[in-house]
Design an enzyme around this catalytic site. Structure first.
Site, PDB file in Angstrom:
ATOM      1  N   GLY A 373      -1.273   2.656  -1.473  1.00 26.43           N
ATOM      2  CA  GLY A 373      -2.016   1.881  -0.479  1.00 26.43           C
ATOM      3  C   GLY A 373      -2.986   2.776   0.268  1.00 26.43           C
ATOM      4  O   GLY A 373      -4.118   2.982  -0.141  1.00 26.43           O
ATOM      5  N   HIS A 396      -5.603   0.421  -9.356  1.00 27.28           N
ATOM      6  CA  HIS A 396      -5.119   1.800  -9.189  1.00 27.28           C
ATOM      7  C   HIS A 396      -4.918   2.147  -7.720  1.00 27.28           C
ATOM      8  O   HIS A 396      -4.616   3.290  -7.388  1.00 27.28           O
ATOM      9  CB  HIS A 396      -6.063   2.796  -9.869  1.00 27.28           C
TER      10      HIS A 396
END
EC number: 6.5.1.8
Length: 474
Positions: A373, A396
């Protein structure tokens, strides 16, 4: 206080006399009059070192393009694009900027294109958009792979319960600083240098070009890049036992790293992109998608060089993980690694294709991956579902919400410190352009790809190290 940065300041951080220097000074005078000088120099150093990362930045896009644009081919020599673009699937469409869509539309008109997809973290890149997946027939696109060839995530899960992490911050911080090194040009010297079998890879001796890069590769082995690359300690939670990894339900200390092939990969990318542009002359709007035929000598050379860079990137992570595992005296319960910015030979609809994943995670059925994140938002350990419409791929990461320029102009150091404190995260290095608020909501990104991956575990960052922005490491 007004900014007083001059040409000499920029020369000291790697700029050269000429058009680029003048353009940079004009941009500073027009857009950064009130910006903190240390932050500004750190930003312009990143533009110099990683121009591809600023192509979606409204203020710095022109400077970035000027740094990396090559001479365009004459129209009379061009290979025509297909009139009607092939269709492709977009995941998380409402969160994707038009620039990424436009770039993908052009990629779908290449005569070698077989299929494509856009991941929910997609944004404008150079050539193929970041988060773009493109399958081609017997052709490889250097800028479809990207500059940081084989960039990857690596996760080590330790036999240390969560409760044993807290209260030992000083130890974890000491070892994190001692065994990591960041940023363009940074490497190890003398006895500090690591050893790894990748240095004996015969590919290094396959061409004079690669042989010349061996010394650079050795010095940077075991280091991490700048930009959004990191090494971090965190807590990973398994809500239930995972039989494949043989890990019980619980919360464990873990190490997560993100980096790529360093100067080796960047040099390979630059060399073969120029070569591809010389051999494959496409219209101006598609010039950065120049490709090499895999049946040609040049195509085979790049394929060998790309795979070498991927192996080298993996070796860098392996060395970092081994050093830090030994430093904290831990046992590794499981390790997961996946890469992006790469091309694979895969079968799609019964035919062999070359699948380019530019900032996209492989997500074939049962394939493990890590989707981070931000420095305060959780990352996710995932298992792919093998969805054909995504070409067996997933995002990704979270993807940027705001440009780097907007981030350093709108986010203050105190705001960044406050959010780090709220999440209990210790940060070493990094500039305001990497602030958590500069990234999309990872939960929205994950919600847009439930058809692509299953979540196996959640990783919470606790101590993050990134490339130094000039701030003190204390």
């Amino acid at each position: 206080m007004k900014t007083t940065i001059t040409g000499s300041n920029l020369l000291k951080i790697g700029y050269s006399e000429g058009k680029i220097l003048g353009l940079a000074l004009n941009i500073i005078a027009e857009h950064f009059k009130e910006t903190n000088e240390a932050e500004l120099l750190a930003l312009f150093k990143k533009v110099k070192e990683y121009p591809e990362s600023f192509l979606d930045d409204a203020v710095l896009e022109g400077l970035a393009k000027a740094m990396i644009e090559e001479a365009q081919p004459k129209e009379s020599d061009t290979i025509a694009l297909v009139r009607n673009a092939k269709s492709y699937t977009v995941f998380g469409e409402s969160h994707i900027e038009e620039g990424a869509r436009s770039q993908m539309n052009i990629a779908m008109r290449l005569p070698v294109t077989e299929a494509g997809a856009l991941m929910p973290d997609a944004h404008q890149g150079y050539g193929l958009p970041i988060g773009g997946v493109l399958a081609t027939k017997n052709a490889i696109i250097p800028y479809g792979v990207g500059v940081d060839i084989g960039c990857r995530m690596a996760l080590s899960i330790f036999d240390i319960p969560e409760k044993h992490y807290f209260g030992k911050d000083a130890m974890y911080k000491r070892e994190l600083i001692a065994f990591t090194k960041f940023g363009a040009g940074h490497g190890f010297k003398g006895d500090e240098r690591a050893d790894h079998e990748v240095l004996e890879n015969e590919a290094f001796y396959s061409t004079p070009f690669l042989k010349h890069l061996h010394g650079k590769a050795w010095s940077q082995l075991g280091t991490s890049g700048g930009g959004n690359h990191f090494v971090e300690w965190g807590i990973i939670e398994f809500a239930e036992r995972d039989e494949v990894l043989n890990i019980d339900k619980g919360r464990y200390v873990a190490l997560l790293t993100h980096s790529g092939s360093r100067g080796l990969g960047a040099t390979i990318a630059g060399h073969y992109t120029k070569l591809a542009k010389d051999l494959c002359k496409l219209p101006k709007e598609a010039a950065n998608l120049a490709y090499l035929d895999l049946n040609s000598a040049e195509g085979q050379e790049y394929w060998i060089a790309m795979n070498l860079a991927g192996d080298y990137a993996s070796a860098c992570h392996e060395i970092i993980h081994k050093r830090l595992t030994k430093a904290i005296g831990a046992k590794v319960l499981a390790k997961v690694e996946n890469h992006h910015n790469f091309a694979w030979k895969e079968t799609l609809n019964g035919e062999e294709v070359i699948v380019h994943r530019k900032g996209a995670t492989p997500a074939g059925k049962g394939v493990m991956g890590i989707i981070p994140g931000s420095m305060t938002a959780p990352g996710f350990l995932v298992r792919g579902k093998g969805e054909t419409s995504s070409i067996n791929s997933a995002s990704h990461g979270a993807g940027r919400l705001m440009s780097r320029t907007k981030a350093i102009q709108s986010i203050t150091r105190s705001e960044m410190k406050a959010i780090l404190k709220d999440h209990g995260v210790t940060l070493i290095g990094a500039g305001l352009d990497e602030a958590p608020m500069a990234y999309k909501d990872i939960h929205q990104v994950m919600a847009a790809q439930t058809d692509l991956v299953d979540v196996v575990a959640k990783f919470e960052p606790k101590m993050v190290r990134m490339a130094d922005d000039g701030s003190r490491e204390d």
